[in-house]
Design an enzyme around this catalytic site. Structure first.
Site, PDB file in Angstrom:
ATOM      1  N   MET A  53     -29.326   5.995  20.389  1.00 32.84           N
ATOM      2  CA  MET A  53     -28.267   5.233  19.539  1.00 32.84           C
ATOM      3  C   MET A  53     -27.936   6.351  18.323  1.00 32.84           C
ATOM      4  SD  MET A  53     -28.772   1.342  19.002  1.00 32.84           S
ATOM      5  CE  MET A  53     -28.432   0.280  20.332  1.00 32.84           C
ATOM      6  N   SER A 108     -28.213   2.170  24.109  1.00 29.46           N
ATOM      7  CA  SER A 108     -27.638   3.597  24.519  1.00 29.46           C
ATOM      8  C   SER A 108     -28.690   4.241  25.383  1.00 29.46           C
ATOM      9  CB  SER A 108     -27.489   4.396  23.241  1.00 29.46           C
ATOM     10  OG  SER A 108     -26.515   4.070  22.322  1.00 29.46           O
ATOM     11  N   ALA A 161     -26.750   5.453   7.959  1.00 31.30           N
ATOM     12  CA  ALA A 161     -27.199   4.692   6.646  1.00 31.30           C
ATOM     13  C   ALA A 161     -28.712   4.631   6.513  1.00 31.30           C
ATOM     14  CB  ALA A 161     -26.634   3.279   6.484  1.00 31.30           C
ATOM     15  N   HIS A 188     -29.810  -3.547  14.837  1.00 31.25           N
ATOM     16  CA  HIS A 188     -31.250  -3.532  14.443  1.00 31.25           C
ATOM     17  C   HIS A 188     -32.167  -4.469  14.950  1.00 31.25           C
ATOM     18  CE1 HIS A 188     -28.580  -1.778  10.789  1.00 31.25           C
ATOM     19  NE2 HIS A 188     -28.512  -1.018  11.671  1.00 31.25           N
TER      20      HIS A 188
HETATM   21  P1  FAD Z   1     -32.964   4.772  20.366  1.00 36.05           P
HETATM   22  O1  FAD Z   1     -32.326   5.515  19.492  1.00 36.05           O
HETATM   23  O2  FAD Z   1     -32.285   3.539  20.937  1.00 36.05           O
HETATM   24  O3  FAD Z   1     -33.456   5.525  21.569  1.00 36.05           O
HETATM   25  C1  FAD Z   1     -34.406   5.368  22.645  1.00 36.05           C
HETATM   26  C2  FAD Z   1     -34.147   5.907  23.748  1.00 36.05           C
HETATM   27  O4  FAD Z   1     -35.056   5.634  24.663  1.00 36.05           O
HETATM   28  C3  FAD Z   1     -32.678   5.835  24.423  1.00 36.05           C
HETATM   29  O5  FAD Z   1     -32.159   7.155  24.773  1.00 36.05           O
HETATM   30  C4  FAD Z   1     -32.907   5.315  26.035  1.00 36.05           C
HETATM   31  O6  FAD Z   1     -32.210   6.045  26.841  1.00 36.05           O
HETATM   32  C5  FAD Z   1     -34.462   5.891  26.096  1.00 36.05           C
HETATM   33  N1  FAD Z   1     -35.258   5.024  27.110  1.00 36.05           N
HETATM   34  C6  FAD Z   1     -34.973   3.509  27.204  1.00 36.05           C
HETATM   35  N2  FAD Z   1     -35.843   3.424  28.288  1.00 36.05           N
HETATM   36  C7  FAD Z   1     -36.557   4.585  28.773  1.00 36.05           C
HETATM   37  C8  FAD Z   1     -37.566   4.613  30.097  1.00 36.05           C
HETATM   38  N3  FAD Z   1     -37.863   3.647  30.523  1.00 36.05           N
HETATM   39  N4  FAD Z   1     -37.522   6.062  30.312  1.00 36.05           N
HETATM   40  C9  FAD Z   1     -36.982   6.954  29.672  1.00 36.05           C
HETATM   41  N5  FAD Z   1     -36.187   6.929  28.591  1.00 36.05           N
HETATM   42  C10 FAD Z   1     -35.824   5.541  28.028  1.00 36.05           C
HETATM   43  N6  FAD Z   1     -29.463   2.404  12.108  1.00 36.05           N
HETATM   44  C11 FAD Z   1     -29.558   2.822  10.780  1.00 36.05           C
HETATM   45  O7  FAD Z   1     -30.660   2.791  10.452  1.00 36.05           O
HETATM   46  N7  FAD Z   1     -28.526   3.107  10.055  1.00 36.05           N
HETATM   47  C12 FAD Z   1     -27.404   2.949  10.278  1.00 36.05           C
HETATM   48  O8  FAD Z   1     -26.332   3.150   9.867  1.00 36.05           O
HETATM   49  C13 FAD Z   1     -27.166   2.645  11.930  1.00 36.05           C
HETATM   50  N8  FAD Z   1     -25.863   2.652  12.347  1.00 36.05           N
HETATM   51  C14 FAD Z   1     -25.855   2.449  13.893  1.00 36.05           C
HETATM   52  C15 FAD Z   1     -24.574   2.261  14.191  1.00 36.05           C
HETATM   53  C16 FAD Z   1     -24.078   2.306  15.638  1.00 36.05           C
HETATM   54  C17 FAD Z   1     -22.792   2.413  16.157  1.00 36.05           C
HETATM   55  C18 FAD Z   1     -25.364   2.309  16.614  1.00 36.05           C
HETATM   56  C19 FAD Z   1     -25.184   2.189  18.039  1.00 36.05           C
HETATM   57  C20 FAD Z   1     -26.579   2.137  15.936  1.00 36.05           C
HETATM   58  C21 FAD Z   1     -26.612   2.181  14.772  1.00 36.05           C
HETATM   59  N9  FAD Z   1     -28.249   2.208  13.943  1.00 36.05           N
HETATM   60  C22 FAD Z   1     -28.285   2.446  12.761  1.00 36.05           C
HETATM   61  C23 FAD Z   1     -29.343   1.960  14.686  1.00 36.05           C
HETATM   62  C24 FAD Z   1     -30.060   3.200  15.231  1.00 36.05           C
HETATM   63  O9  FAD Z   1     -29.017   4.146  15.896  1.00 36.05           O
HETATM   64  C25 FAD Z   1     -31.446   3.079  15.662  1.00 36.05           C
HETATM   65  O10 FAD Z   1     -32.107   2.202  14.794  1.00 36.05           O
HETATM   66  C26 FAD Z   1     -32.111   4.216  16.082  1.00 36.05           C
HETATM   67  O11 FAD Z   1     -31.365   5.164  17.062  1.00 36.05           O
HETATM   68  C27 FAD Z   1     -33.364   3.849  16.881  1.00 36.05           C
HETATM   69  O12 FAD Z   1     -34.155   4.651  17.219  1.00 36.05           O
HETATM   70  P2  FAD Z   1     -35.386   4.924  18.368  1.00 36.05           P
HETATM   71  O13 FAD Z   1     -35.479   6.185  18.555  1.00 36.05           O
HETATM   72  O14 FAD Z   1     -36.141   3.949  18.257  1.00 36.05           O
HETATM   73  O15 FAD Z   1     -34.247   4.198  19.702  1.00 36.05           O
END
Ligand code: FAD
Length: 514
Positions: A122, A116, A129, A439
């Site tokens: 995401m 995303s 959950a 995940h």
């Molecule tokens: P992300 O939320 O992926 O955020 C990373 C961000 O970094 C993004 O916005 C991206 O655009 C940005 N980015 C990437 N590269 C760059 C760059 N070079 N420069 C600037 N910005 C950048 N997890 C659960 O634990 N429980 C659930 O029930 C669950 N259900 C889900 C259902 C759906 C439909 C989806 C899509 C995901 C689900 N997940 C769930 C997964 C969960 O959303 C992710 O584990 C979580 O969002 C990860 O967090 P994060 O901050 O590591 O990364």
């Protein structure tokens, strides 16, 4: 003119819940620190990072989802596991798939690995959950893991009672418990799924996104700025230390340097290693031990239930929540994480003369822990670029005989669970295409020592690169079956505390010194 500052104390890359967790803890524990957060995607919700499910107007919600789909925007998406069955390679709304490099010859690949690109990452689209890891899912070398998970609950606004009024929720739990609880200790018994959601006074559900993780503390912090539509193309490295980021303003195409004492890359489990690779930071374990949770799904119709009272079925014809979300925890003996929740409709057509009691169709999902392999990895190709102009990805991924055996067990177990709650729908469970769990883990894994098999230390600081921290599911070193976000937010709390404690010890950005 650049909209970016010349120097900050902390530069955070990515606005998902783990990047947001760094901003929150730093705002609480180091309120004088100047923080810039860079996010490649646009702001699609209000407050920034809010879950799109909280947008009441369906057309505006669909627009927010599409604006989160980066280079995939406009492609058809799927909403339910049933639709994936058609065999089409489609993303879930709010996410997009890799255009290529997702399956290499002779390997299983991760055909539906997804991303995303929006403020909130995401977690503007997730299910929320937030189970805790158990048994071998836990990170044994972190003595403070439980306290960190408590902090994760606080930041994500996790509750367990949002669905307590749902008429079938206790019944579903009772039936599942009768099937699996025998011999399990308290924490491993069937229970309410901890969820990042709360109910407003007017009864509406509010799903947590990064907005909840930021909280008012970040929104009111005059030293914090979020820059959307800003792609970090590399981390600046001098004398083997991280000293800032190079960022491309997607509104103008111009590239700028922002100096920082500390850089945190929280750009998801596939793009965090991409940013490190693009910066010339290439430890042996970078991108390795890539793991995803293979997923088996099935549906059942609750047996012996009475229709709920009219006023509990939403007036619009849509269903209000009847059966809640139940959790069958992972154990080392039964190495799956079970999530059982209401489906809005049957995934397979039911006979027309067969009326469905509202809320009586539940989806069952079992997520399997991967047999970790060094060879499962994301690689980057320098002379080929992805749609953002970053080094192109190649996903090497293969299920082992152990993985196939666990999947066979999961398929048998889910049939038993479906019979326990009611009548299974469809002939057999469905195994989702790999990558569907969303995940992805392991690619910037944490280790207790720098033994070549990990990328960062227990505080998430990259080995031998002072000032560079990594965040997200990629940091998790164990093979989890449970949803990983709570765990990766907990690990972010530990890293952020380390930065708050030691910030003054990192060299000031050059612009500030001048
Ligand atoms: P992300 O939320 O992926 O955020 C990373 C961000 O970094 C993004 O916005 C991206 O655009 C940005 N980015 C990437 N590269 C760059 C760059 N070079 N420069 C600037 N910005 C950048 N997890 C659960 O634990 N429980 C659930 O029930 C669950 N259900 C889900 C259902 C759906 C439909 C989806 C899509 C995901 C689900 N997940 C769930 C997964 C969960 O959303 C992710 O584990 C979580 O969002 C990860 O967090 P994060 O901050 O590591 O990364």
């Amino acid at each position: 003119m650049s909209r970016y500052p010349e120097g900050v104390d902390v530069a955070i890359v990515g606005s998902g819940p783990t990047g947001a967790a760094y901003a929150r803890i730093l705002s609480e524990e180091a309120p004088d620190a100047v923080i810039a957060l860079f996010e490649v995607g646009p702001t699609v919700s209000n407050p920034p990072g809010a879950h799109v499910k909280n947008i009441e107007d369906p057309a505006l919600r669909a627009q927010a989802q599409e604006r989160s789909e980066g280079p995939g925007a406009g492609s058809a998406t799927v909403n339910s596991p049933g639709a994936v069955k058609s065999g089409e390679r489609r993303a879930r709304p709010g996410t997009y798939l890799l255009a290529d490099g997702y399956q290499l010859a002779g390997e299983d690949g991760l055909p539906v690995a997804a991303f995303s690109s929006n403020v909130g990452g995401m977690a503007a689209h997730w299910t929320g959950a937030c189970p805790r890891p158990g048994g071998s899912e836990r990170i044994s070398f972190l003595p403070d893991l439980d306290e960190l998970l408590d902090e994760g609950d606080r930041l994500l606004g996790v509750t367990t009672n949002a669905f307590d009024q749902a008429p079938f929720t206790a019944l579903v739990r009772e039936r599942l418990a009768a099937a699996v609880d025998d011999g399990r200790d308290g924490a491993a018994r069937v229970q309410r799924m901890p969820l990042a959601v709360h109910r407003r006074e007017d009864g509406r559900l509010v799903w947590s996104g990064s907005d909840v993780v930021f909280g008012d503390v970040v929104r009111e912090n005059p030293n914090f700025t979020l820059f959307d539509e800003s792609l970090v193309v590399r981390v600046l490295i001098e004398d083997d230390r991280a000293v800032g980021v190079a960022v491309r303003d997607l509104r103008t195409g111009a590239e700028h340097e922002v100096r920082a004492r500390v850089v945190v890359v929280a750009a998801d489990a596939l793009r965090t290693p991409q940013v490190l690779w693009a910066s010339g930071i290439r430890p042996a374990a970078l991108g390795r031990f890539l793991n995803d949770q293979a997923q088996v799904v099935y549906a059942a119709r609750l047996r012996d239930v009475e229709p709920p009272p009219e006023d509990q079925v939403a007036a619009s014809g849509a269903l209000s929540e009847q059966s809640g979300v139940s959790w069958v925890p992972f154990t080392d003996d039964l190495p799956f994480h079970g999530q059982i929740m209401q489906l809005d409709a049957s995934p397979v057509p039911l006979a027309e003369d067969d009326p469905v009691i509202p809320g009586s169709i539940v989806g069952l999902g079992l997520f399997c822990a991967k047999d970790l392999q060094w060879e499962d990895r994301v690689e980057f190709v320098d002379d080929e670029r992805d749609s953002y102009g970053m080094p192109a990805m190649r996903l090497h991924y293969t299920l082992t005989p152990v993985d196939h055996a666990v999947l066979d067990r999961a398929r048998a177990e889910i049939v038993e669970l479906a019979h326990a709650v009611g009548e299974p729908i469809g002939d057999r469970p469905f195994t989702m295409p790999l990558g569907a769990s969303l995940h992805y883990q392991g690619t910037t894994r944490m280790g207790q020592a720098d033994d070549g098999r990990s990328v960062c230390d227990p505080d998430s600081q990259v080995w031998n690169v002072p000032g560079l921290f990594v965040a997200g599911n990629g940091v998790i070193p164990t093979a989890t079956a449970c949803n990983p976000t709570l765990t990766s937010v907990a690990l972010a709390v530990r890293g952020a505390r380390r930065i708050a404690r030691d910030l003054a010890a990192y060299p000031a950005p050059v612009a500030e010194r001048a």
